[in-house]
Scaffold this motif. Sequence first.
Motif, PDB file in Angstrom:
ATOM      1  N   CYS A  56       0.814  -1.226   0.000  1.00 15.90           N
ATOM      2  CA  CYS A  56       0.000   0.000   0.000  1.00 15.90           C
ATOM      3  C   CYS A  56       0.845   1.272   0.000  1.00 15.90           C
ATOM      4  O   CYS A  56       0.423   2.292  -0.545  1.00 15.90           O
ATOM      5  CB  CYS A  56      -0.912   0.027   1.228  1.00 15.90           C
ATOM      6  N   ASN A  63       4.701   6.838  -3.753  1.00 12.10           N
ATOM      7  CA  ASN A  63       3.984   6.424  -4.972  1.00 12.10           C
ATOM      8  C   ASN A  63       3.069   5.226  -4.772  1.00 12.10           C
ATOM      9  O   ASN A  63       2.762   4.502  -5.717  1.00 12.10           O
ATOM     10  CB  ASN A  63       4.953   6.143  -6.128  1.00 12.10           C
ATOM     11  N   PRO A  65      -0.801   3.867  -3.003  1.00  9.53           N
ATOM     12  CA  PRO A  65      -2.102   4.506  -2.772  1.00  9.53           C
ATOM     13  C   PRO A  65      -2.236   5.056  -1.347  1.00  9.53           C
ATOM     14  O   PRO A  65      -2.991   5.992  -1.124  1.00  9.53           O
ATOM     15  CB  PRO A  65      -3.103   3.375  -3.010  1.00  9.53           C
ATOM     16  N   LEU A  94      -8.950   0.992   6.831  1.00  4.77           N
ATOM     17  CA  LEU A  94      -8.205   0.129   5.918  1.00  4.77           C
ATOM     18  C   LEU A  94      -6.779  -0.217   6.326  1.00  4.77           C
ATOM     19  O   LEU A  94      -6.183  -1.134   5.753  1.00  4.77           O
ATOM     20  CB  LEU A  94      -8.174   0.765   4.515  1.00  4.77           C
ATOM     21  N   ALA A 170      -8.317  17.109  -9.419  1.00  7.73           N
ATOM     22  CA  ALA A 170      -7.758  16.021  -8.610  1.00  7.73           C
ATOM     23  C   ALA A 170      -8.825  15.198  -7.893  1.00  7.73           C
ATOM     24  O   ALA A 170      -8.498  14.383  -7.039  1.00  7.73           O
ATOM     25  CB  ALA A 170      -6.785  16.603  -7.591  1.00  7.73           C
ATOM     26  N   GLY A 171     -10.111  15.437  -8.216  1.00 13.04           N
ATOM     27  CA  GLY A 171     -11.160  14.600  -7.656  1.00 13.04           C
ATOM     28  C   GLY A 171     -11.740  15.152  -6.370  1.00 13.04           C
ATOM     29  O   GLY A 171     -11.201  16.070  -5.752  1.00 13.04           O
ATOM     30  N   PHE A 177     -18.335   8.379   0.550  1.00 14.73           N
ATOM     31  CA  PHE A 177     -17.676   7.069   0.660  1.00 14.73           C
ATOM     32  C   PHE A 177     -16.193   7.254   0.996  1.00 14.73           C
ATOM     33  O   PHE A 177     -15.634   6.516   1.793  1.00 14.73           O
ATOM     34  CB  PHE A 177     -17.831   6.274  -0.638  1.00 14.73           C
ATOM     35  N   TYR A 178     -15.599   8.263   0.368  1.00 17.20           N
ATOM     36  CA  TYR A 178     -14.188   8.553   0.671  1.00 17.20           C
ATOM     37  C   TYR A 178     -14.037   8.926   2.142  1.00 17.20           C
ATOM     38  O   TYR A 178     -13.171   8.405   2.848  1.00 17.20           O
ATOM     39  CB  TYR A 178     -13.692   9.697  -0.237  1.00 17.20           C
ATOM     40  N   LEU A 181     -14.098   6.162   4.602  1.00 14.50           N
ATOM     41  CA  LEU A 181     -12.935   5.251   4.634  1.00 14.50           C
ATOM     42  C   LEU A 181     -11.703   5.871   5.289  1.00 14.50           C
ATOM     43  O   LEU A 181     -10.774   5.156   5.655  1.00 14.50           O
ATOM     44  CB  LEU A 181     -12.582   4.814   3.202  1.00 14.50           C
ATOM     45  N   LEU A 198       2.505  12.729  -5.452  1.00 15.95           N
ATOM     46  CA  LEU A 198       1.454  12.733  -6.479  1.00 15.95           C
ATOM     47  C   LEU A 198       1.091  14.157  -6.916  1.00 15.95           C
ATOM     48  O   LEU A 198       0.092  14.360  -7.602  1.00 15.95           O
ATOM     49  CB  LEU A 198       0.203  12.011  -5.955  1.00 15.95           C
TER      50      LEU A 198
ATOM     51  N   PRO B 385       3.187   2.243  -9.502  1.00 18.24           N
ATOM     52  CA  PRO B 385       2.943   3.686  -9.482  1.00 18.24           C
ATOM     53  C   PRO B 385       2.071   4.186 -10.624  1.00 18.24           C
ATOM     54  O   PRO B 385       1.337   5.154 -10.459  1.00 18.24           O
ATOM     55  CB  PRO B 385       4.352   4.278  -9.549  1.00 18.24           C
ATOM     56  N   VAL B 388      -1.292   4.643  -9.611  1.00 11.80           N
ATOM     57  CA  VAL B 388      -1.475   5.557  -8.478  1.00 11.80           C
ATOM     58  C   VAL B 388      -1.503   7.009  -8.966  1.00 11.80           C
ATOM     59  O   VAL B 388      -2.325   7.800  -8.535  1.00 11.80           O
ATOM     60  CB  VAL B 388      -0.341   5.348  -7.443  1.00 11.80           C
ATOM     61  N   LYS B 389      -0.607   7.308  -9.895  1.00 12.62           N
ATOM     62  CA  LYS B 389      -0.498   8.679 -10.412  1.00 12.62           C
ATOM     63  C   LYS B 389      -1.817   9.105 -11.076  1.00 12.62           C
ATOM     64  O   LYS B 389      -2.399   8.331 -11.837  1.00 12.62           O
ATOM     65  CB  LYS B 389       0.621   8.767 -11.462  1.00 12.62           C
ATOM     66  N   THR B 392      -7.934   9.879  -8.279  1.00 14.07           N
ATOM     67  CA  THR B 392      -8.660  10.726  -7.331  1.00 14.07           C
ATOM     68  C   THR B 392      -8.574  10.109  -5.931  1.00 14.07           C
ATOM     69  O   THR B 392      -8.219   8.924  -5.800  1.00 14.07           O
ATOM     70  CB  THR B 392     -10.140  10.831  -7.747  1.00 14.07           C
ATOM     71  N   PRO B 393      -8.914  10.895  -4.893  1.00 13.38           N
ATOM     72  CA  PRO B 393      -8.848  10.337  -3.534  1.00 13.38           C
ATOM     73  C   PRO B 393      -9.654   9.042  -3.368  1.00 13.38           C
ATOM     74  O   PRO B 393      -9.180   8.096  -2.745  1.00 13.38           O
ATOM     75  CB  PRO B 393      -9.412  11.451  -2.673  1.00 13.38           C
ATOM     76  N   ILE B 394     -10.854   8.986  -3.931  1.00 16.79           N
ATOM     77  CA  ILE B 394     -11.674   7.762  -3.760  1.00 16.79           C
ATOM     78  C   ILE B 394     -11.036   6.588  -4.508  1.00 16.79           C
ATOM     79  O   ILE B 394     -11.070   5.447  -4.044  1.00 16.79           O
ATOM     80  CB  ILE B 394     -13.146   7.992  -4.207  1.00 16.79           C
ATOM     81  N   LEU B 396      -7.822   6.197  -4.987  1.00 19.87           N
ATOM     82  CA  LEU B 396      -6.664   5.748  -4.189  1.00 19.87           C
ATOM     83  C   LEU B 396      -7.131   4.864  -3.028  1.00 19.87           C
ATOM     84  O   LEU B 396      -6.504   3.853  -2.707  1.00 19.87           O
ATOM     85  CB  LEU B 396      -5.888   6.951  -3.653  1.00 19.87           C
ATOM     86  N   GLN B 397      -8.253   5.265  -2.420  1.00 26.44           N
ATOM     87  CA  GLN B 397      -8.799   4.417  -1.347  1.00 26.44           C
ATOM     88  C   GLN B 397      -9.195   3.050  -1.910  1.00 26.44           C
ATOM     89  O   GLN B 397      -9.023   2.025  -1.259  1.00 26.44           O
ATOM     90  CB  GLN B 397     -10.018   5.091  -0.696  1.00 26.44           C
ATOM     91  N   ALA B 399      -7.747   1.523  -4.338  1.00 32.21           N
ATOM     92  CA  ALA B 399      -6.523   0.715  -4.509  1.00 32.21           C
ATOM     93  C   ALA B 399      -6.121   0.093  -3.172  1.00 32.21           C
ATOM     94  O   ALA B 399      -5.638  -1.044  -3.123  1.00 32.21           O
ATOM     95  CB  ALA B 399      -5.398   1.589  -5.053  1.00 32.21           C
ATOM     96  N   ILE B 400      -6.333   0.850  -2.078  1.00 32.43           N
ATOM     97  CA  ILE B 400      -6.003   0.283  -0.753  1.00 32.43           C
ATOM     98  C   ILE B 400      -6.980  -0.851  -0.418  1.00 32.43           C
ATOM     99  O   ILE B 400      -6.578  -1.882   0.124  1.00 32.43           O
ATOM    100  CB  ILE B 400      -6.037   1.373   0.342  1.00 32.43           C
ATOM    101  N   VAL B 401      -8.264  -0.666  -0.789  1.00 30.69           N
ATOM    102  CA  VAL B 401      -9.251  -1.737  -0.557  1.00 30.69           C
ATOM    103  C   VAL B 401      -8.820  -2.995  -1.329  1.00 30.69           C
ATOM    104  O   VAL B 401      -8.896  -4.109  -0.816  1.00 30.69           O
ATOM    105  CB  VAL B 401     -10.672  -1.291  -0.991  1.00 30.69           C
ATOM    106  N   ALA B 457     -19.053   1.726   1.137  1.00 32.45           N
ATOM    107  CA  ALA B 457     -17.969   2.666   0.832  1.00 32.45           C
ATOM    108  C   ALA B 457     -16.780   1.921   0.221  1.00 32.45           C
ATOM    109  O   ALA B 457     -16.191   2.387  -0.770  1.00 32.45           O
ATOM    110  CB  ALA B 457     -17.536   3.381   2.103  1.00 32.45           C
ATOM    111  N   GLU B 458     -16.446   0.777   0.788  1.00 34.41           N
ATOM    112  CA  GLU B 458     -15.302   0.003   0.258  1.00 34.41           C
ATOM    113  C   GLU B 458     -15.605  -0.484  -1.158  1.00 34.41           C
ATOM    114  O   GLU B 458     -14.742  -0.423  -2.044  1.00 34.41           O
ATOM    115  CB  GLU B 458     -15.007  -1.181   1.184  1.00 34.41           C
ATOM    116  N   ASP B 460     -17.684   0.830  -3.323  1.00 32.37           N
ATOM    117  CA  ASP B 460     -17.700   1.967  -4.243  1.00 32.37           C
ATOM    118  C   ASP B 460     -16.277   2.406  -4.587  1.00 32.37           C
ATOM    119  O   ASP B 460     -15.955   2.662  -5.743  1.00 32.37           O
ATOM    120  CB  ASP B 460     -18.469   3.130  -3.601  1.00 32.37           C
TER     121      ASP B 460
END
Lengths: 241, 497
Positions: A56, A63, A65, A94, A170-171, A177-178, A181, A198, B385, B388-389, B392-394, B396-397, B399-401, B457-458, B460
């Motif tokens: 992770c 680099n 997540p 998480l 950048a979202g 949901f974000y 988490l 990033l 990477p 990852v580059k 968006t924040p969601i 990236l989350q 990817a962790i999920v 949430a996970e 999504d």
Amino acid sequence: MTLYSLGFRLLGGTLLALAMVGCDWHLPGKPIKPVEPKIGSRAHFERVYFVHCLGCHGPEGRNGPARPLSDPMYLASIPNATFEKVVEEGHGVLMPGFKKTPFSGLTPEEISAFTTSIKTYWGDPKKAGSDLPPYAQPAGSGNVKTGKSTFATYCGACHGDDGAGKEGGAGSVVNNFYLELVSDQALRSTVIFGRTDLGCPTYRGPYPGMPEGKGLSPSDIDDVTAWLVSNRVSISEEAKQ
Amino acid sequence: MMSSLKTAWAWIDDRTGVMAMLGPPMKHHVPRNAKWWYVFGSCTLLFFTIQIVTGICLALVYAPSGDSAYNSLLYLDYVVPGGWMLRAIHAWSSNAMVFMMLVHMTQVFLHGAFKFPREMTWIFGVALMLTTLALAFTGQVMRWDSDAYWGVGIGASMMGRIPYIGGWLTHLILGGPIIGGDTLSRFFTLHVFVLPGAMIGLIGGHLMLVLRHGISEEPKKGGPGEFVDKETYRPAYKERMKKHGVPFFPDAAQRDMVFCGIMLIVLVVVAAWYGPIGPSPRPDPANILVNPRPDFPFLWIFAILALLTPTIEDYLIIVAAPVVLMVLFLVPFLAGTGSRLASSRPIASLSVILLITGLLVLSWLGVTSPWSPHMQAWTSDAVPPVFVKGRTPIELQGAIVLQHSQCRNCHSLDGLGGKRGPELGDVATRLSRDQIIRQVQQGDGNMPAFGKNLSSAETDALAAFLHSCHPVGVRPADRPGARLKQLKQLDKARSAN
């Protein structure tokens, strides 16, 4: 040379090779006794990171997540006890804990050595700078209303003034949901330390559209964090709306 | 000095009659054209002899008890001078013996040497093959590591499927209801006493039959012994050996010696280069951080069992395996006469090609075992990477999920991770966001359903990340009908205007 004499020579050669083995020559197949890296050594630190964190937090601690761990500012800011607790028990939704189990995990001694090593090998007080804001949000601090306008000023260029994201930006950072988490501390850490790997700046900037050197003050950080947290809507509240 | 030795030898020979006993077998006539094709059987015997010699040496140190066996291997590897080489030669000669035996059987089969009157020689050969495989399997158990543990577990569960006697047989093999110290004792007894004893007896019988019926000529078009006819073969063969045969010693034996010498050197080089096989991690049923796999002779079975659907496993183990063995034993009775030329026996030649291809492919799959999850990929295989580059924040989350839910143990990103499930680096080109959510929640085929394990949430976040996984310039898959809906809306807007 007859086939017989060739056969005897081959056998002789084999016996000679075996005799060499008997003398314990160092041949490629000789097993090397695995040596457990000493706790606190660089090898131990690298092994722990490779086995438990790389997935992770990314190669070389960036680099990935999840939050970069080779960030000198972050390493200078996080208190040792907090760092050890996060590794041992996990954090938020998480981040899993890596407490010792019968077949994997880390002993308290290993965790302590690991957090010390990561600060030693990846930390850099010079790069981190001085006067860092407090790692944790001071109790009762943060003004949601001011935080919203501060966010729009500093972060709106990438995330939209309302934080909901914008085309080519950048979202969203207010996606429910974000926010479900990530923990409050993770939001605060992102406001302070950004994601420089990033392209997201630290609280010192530079922020797009803002003059060089213009950054967030400690109270700005508290306000923005409070506003971000206030966007989190619990499921029951969502159902009521 | 030499005359004294000669006198001593003459005395021993006079009293024991050893030369009179060994002379006829050594001097028996073999076909003149029996050349390099005929060295594989002797070489198999050489590897067995090496197994016996190295096995005795290993038994001096090896402790056949549940709590000491593993440590005695480490002692041999790291403490005993040359102990590792002894283990390496023993293990590699076991593999070499199985390999050489298969080459020998293939040669015998393709040359039709199993035909009349050598049916019993073939049957003894098949029994030798089974004993060799049993020795290889029990030898793997001697390591008492995780490969051994799971190997015995799979073997026992296969035995347990046999109707009526399955339970009893499993109990007999394991020495109790579970794999433990008694299991090792039983396998040790089989590996060191029962099977080598049976092997020596069978080799004796096999060689006796070889001497009784002689070695068949290499079949050549229009050559002697091309056709086997029960009425004429025996007297004709006897006549040919009398006229054209050459004594086994020294004419044929010299080729055996040269080939065996070369193989011996190859064995020593391989053993010195690759070292001993195993031990893998200690045996423990609760440890999932192992990737057990059998030794080379059983990799193809490992692959078959992994690839088969569970519904036909029973039929394969209980019905197909005995049928195949029966066919192997009955080969000389199914085609006991007629041409021995491989080119005149298309079914036999094709069978060999199919069998070898199948064994090679399955063994390769057994080595690579793409179906085995990489149990540590979720923490130790980085999200590349490139994924990852720019996320968006969601995402990236998400990817962790992906990591946290251990999806990477079975799925790879950019080739990194498990290979059991499909690659996810381009999953968005195959599945729409809705399809990704359905797949995650409900699972499909071998993939478990994660609906109860992941929060909304996970799910999504995971779907958001996966839907961002597509090559640059390639559009992600749309929800089925989405474009149609857009077109209909466009038409509606036009008609309204």
